[in-house]
Design a protein around this motif. Structure first.
Motif, PDB file in Angstrom:
ATOM      1  N   LYS A   1      -7.669  -7.181   1.923  1.00 56.03           N
ATOM      2  CA  LYS A   1      -8.211  -8.252   1.030  1.00 56.03           C
ATOM      3  C   LYS A   1      -7.585  -9.505   1.565  1.00 56.03           C
TER       4      LYS A   1
ATOM      5  N   GLY B   1     -14.097   4.639  -2.612  1.00 55.07           N
ATOM      6  CA  GLY B   1     -13.258   3.646  -2.753  1.00 55.07           C
ATOM      7  C   GLY B   1     -12.904   3.327  -4.153  1.00 55.07           C
ATOM      8  N   GLY B   2     -11.693   3.070  -4.651  1.00 50.18           N
ATOM      9  CA  GLY B   2     -11.078   2.824  -5.971  1.00 50.18           C
ATOM     10  C   GLY B   2      -9.815   3.364  -6.281  1.00 50.18           C
ATOM     11  N   SER B   3      -8.847   2.690  -6.150  1.00 48.35           N
ATOM     12  CA  SER B   3      -7.376   3.332  -6.527  1.00 48.35           C
ATOM     13  C   SER B   3      -7.099   4.741  -5.721  1.00 48.35           C
ATOM     14  N   VAL B   4      -7.482   4.696  -4.400  1.00 50.10           N
ATOM     15  CA  VAL B   4      -6.975   5.611  -3.520  1.00 50.10           C
ATOM     16  C   VAL B   4      -5.552   5.622  -3.093  1.00 50.10           C
TER      17      VAL B   4
ATOM     18  N   GLU C   1     -17.776   2.422  -4.595  1.00 52.55           N
ATOM     19  CA  GLU C   1     -16.801   1.887  -5.022  1.00 52.55           C
ATOM     20  C   GLU C   1     -17.215   1.533  -6.451  1.00 52.55           C
TER      21      GLU C   1
ATOM     22  N   ASN D   1      -8.884  -2.145   3.522  1.00 51.26           N
ATOM     23  CA  ASN D   1      -9.231  -3.374   3.198  1.00 51.26           C
ATOM     24  C   ASN D   1      -7.970  -4.180   2.722  1.00 51.26           C
TER      25      ASN D   1
ATOM     26  N   LEU E   1     -12.444   4.163   1.485  1.00 52.38           N
ATOM     27  CA  LEU E   1     -12.112   2.734   1.708  1.00 52.38           C
ATOM     28  C   LEU E   1     -10.868   2.483   0.664  1.00 52.38           C
ATOM     29  N   VAL E   2      -9.845   1.997   1.336  1.00 49.40           N
ATOM     30  CA  VAL E   2      -8.620   1.862   0.596  1.00 49.40           C
ATOM     31  C   VAL E   2      -7.979   0.491   0.496  1.00 49.40           C
ATOM     32  N   GLY E   3      -8.000  -0.149  -0.651  1.00 50.17           N
ATOM     33  CA  GLY E   3      -7.409  -1.470  -0.760  1.00 50.17           C
ATOM     34  C   GLY E   3      -5.848  -1.400  -0.847  1.00 50.17           C
ATOM     35  N   GLY E   4      -5.405  -1.777  -2.089  1.00 45.83           N
ATOM     36  CA  GLY E   4      -3.957  -1.946  -2.002  1.00 45.83           C
ATOM     37  C   GLY E   4      -3.008  -0.870  -1.184  1.00 45.83           C
TER      38      GLY E   4
ATOM     39  N   ALA F   1     -12.780   0.862 -11.025  1.00 48.49           N
ATOM     40  CA  ALA F   1     -11.855   1.746 -10.190  1.00 48.49           C
ATOM     41  C   ALA F   1     -10.825   0.857  -9.069  1.00 48.49           C
ATOM     42  N   ILE F   2     -11.587  -0.307  -8.846  1.00 44.57           N
ATOM     43  CA  ILE F   2     -11.072  -1.059  -7.926  1.00 44.57           C
ATOM     44  C   ILE F   2      -9.450  -1.731  -8.312  1.00 44.57           C
ATOM     45  N   GLY F   3      -8.556  -1.579  -7.776  1.00 46.23           N
ATOM     46  CA  GLY F   3      -7.118  -2.198  -8.178  1.00 46.23           C
ATOM     47  C   GLY F   3      -6.784  -2.013  -9.583  1.00 46.23           C
TER      48      GLY F   3
ATOM     49  N   HIS G   1     -18.804  -6.228  -0.881  1.00 43.76           N
ATOM     50  CA  HIS G   1     -17.644  -5.798  -1.646  1.00 43.76           C
ATOM     51  C   HIS G   1     -17.878  -6.449  -3.162  1.00 43.76           C
TER      52      HIS G   1
HETATM   53  C1  PEP Z   1     -10.935  -2.038  -2.209  1.00 43.56           C
HETATM   54  O1  PEP Z   1     -10.538  -3.327  -2.075  1.00 43.56           O
HETATM   55  O2  PEP Z   1     -12.003  -1.871  -1.878  1.00 43.56           O
HETATM   56  C2  PEP Z   1     -10.175  -0.994  -3.068  1.00 43.56           C
HETATM   57  C3  PEP Z   1     -10.895  -0.053  -2.892  1.00 43.56           C
HETATM   58  O3  PEP Z   1      -8.944  -1.360  -3.658  1.00 43.56           O
HETATM   59  P1  PEP Z   1      -8.095  -0.426  -4.341  1.00 43.56           P
HETATM   60  O4  PEP Z   1      -7.995   0.708  -3.496  1.00 43.56           O
HETATM   61  O5  PEP Z   1      -6.741  -1.244  -4.372  1.00 43.56           O
HETATM   62  O6  PEP Z   1      -8.720  -0.042  -5.676  1.00 43.56           O
END
Ligand code: PEP
Length: 256
Positions: free
Chosen positions: A11, A214-217, A171, A9, A235-238, A175-177, A99
């Motif tokens: 973003k 998902g969450g800081s993976v 998620e 993701n 599900l991976v953000g950053g 834990a997200i970001g 999200h």
């Molecule tokens: C996300 O945006 O869905 C997410 C999990 O972000 P992050 O990996 O940066 O925590």
């Protein structure tokens, strides 16, 4: 056997030039054995989608094109919105729905999310329904109650055969970001409860349903998360913004 799905993701990052470079570097880092083991998607900003579609199709890259958001109507006076029909026309195959940033910053409700899930399925795309509790809800011991309500209302009136082919992303909002990821055991506990809840309502749908965490993976924590029985992807953000780090996550089997 459920084939893992690892999704990035992006973003509100990467303009369309940066998006092209990123997908090309990611494709260069991945091999056919990676794609045999894992399905991969990238969820880019709307302005990148046409450029990414062109590169993916021209270079025959086996990465699925994803969107981060969609309206539920296909046309109309909805300034600023993009429709499922428009996304489908760009060969988008997966769309994030609900999200936590959409829920908590833009006020999306479970009822809005439910309309989007139906509209995305109607255009033969796959919704990735994001669910998860906030930190105070976890502290109050309400994690499962919150997640189950998001599932029941978000998937209301969806047929069991359709529920089997969607993706749910667990998620935890805290834990997200934030760099604080759930332990693999915490992720497993909630992902297992999600599967049980789905089976209890949509009989037969739970065994095929893919559930992501998902969450800081990152590359370092992906292998242990992926060892959990009910975690079928990430599900991976950053970390998905950097093709080297994202490819390490996709190659989690080799890092163990
Ligand atoms: C996300 O945006 O869905 C997410 C999990 O972000 P992050 O990996 O940066 O925590």
């Amino acid at each position: 056997m459920r084939k893992p799905l690892i999704s990035g993701n992006w973003k509100m990052h990467h303009n369309h030039f940066e998006a092209i470079q990123t997908i090309q570097r990611l494709a260069y880092a991945l091999s056919s054995s990676d794609y045999e083991n894992v399905d991969v998607s990238v969820h880019a900003p709307f302005t990148d989608l046409r450029s990414l579609q062109t590169v993916i199709e021209a270079d025959d890259i086996p990465i699925s094109l994803g969107a981060q958001h969609s309206h539920w109507e296909n046309k109309g006076a909805f300034t600023g919105e993009v429709s499922p029909e428009m996304l489908a026309k760009l060969n988008v195959s997966l769309v994030l729905v609900g999200h936590s940033e959409r829920r908590h910053i833009f006020g999306e409700t479970n009822a809005d999310i439910n309309k989007k899930v139906h509209a995305i399925i109607a255009k033969e795309m796959t919704p990735i329904l994001c669910v998860g509790e906030m930190s105070e809800e976890r502290e109050e011991g309400r994690t499962l109650e919150v997640v189950e309500k998001q599932l029941e209302e978000g998937l209301s009136q969806v047929k069991p055969s359709e529920v089997a082919s969607i993706v749910v992303a667990y998620e935890p909002v805290w834990a997200i970001g934030t760099g604080k990821n759930a332990t693999p055991e915490d992720a497993q506990e909630v992902c297992k409860a999600i599967r049980e809840k789905i089976v209890s309502i949509w009989k037969g749908a739970g065994e095929d349903l893919r559930i992501q965490y998902g969450g800081s993976v990152k590359g370092v924590n992906a292998p242990d998360l992926m060892k959990q029985n009910d975690v079928d992807g990430l599900l991976v953000g950053g970390a998905s913004l950097d093709p080297d780090e994202f490819s390490r996550i996709i190659k989690y089997r080799l890092l163990d």
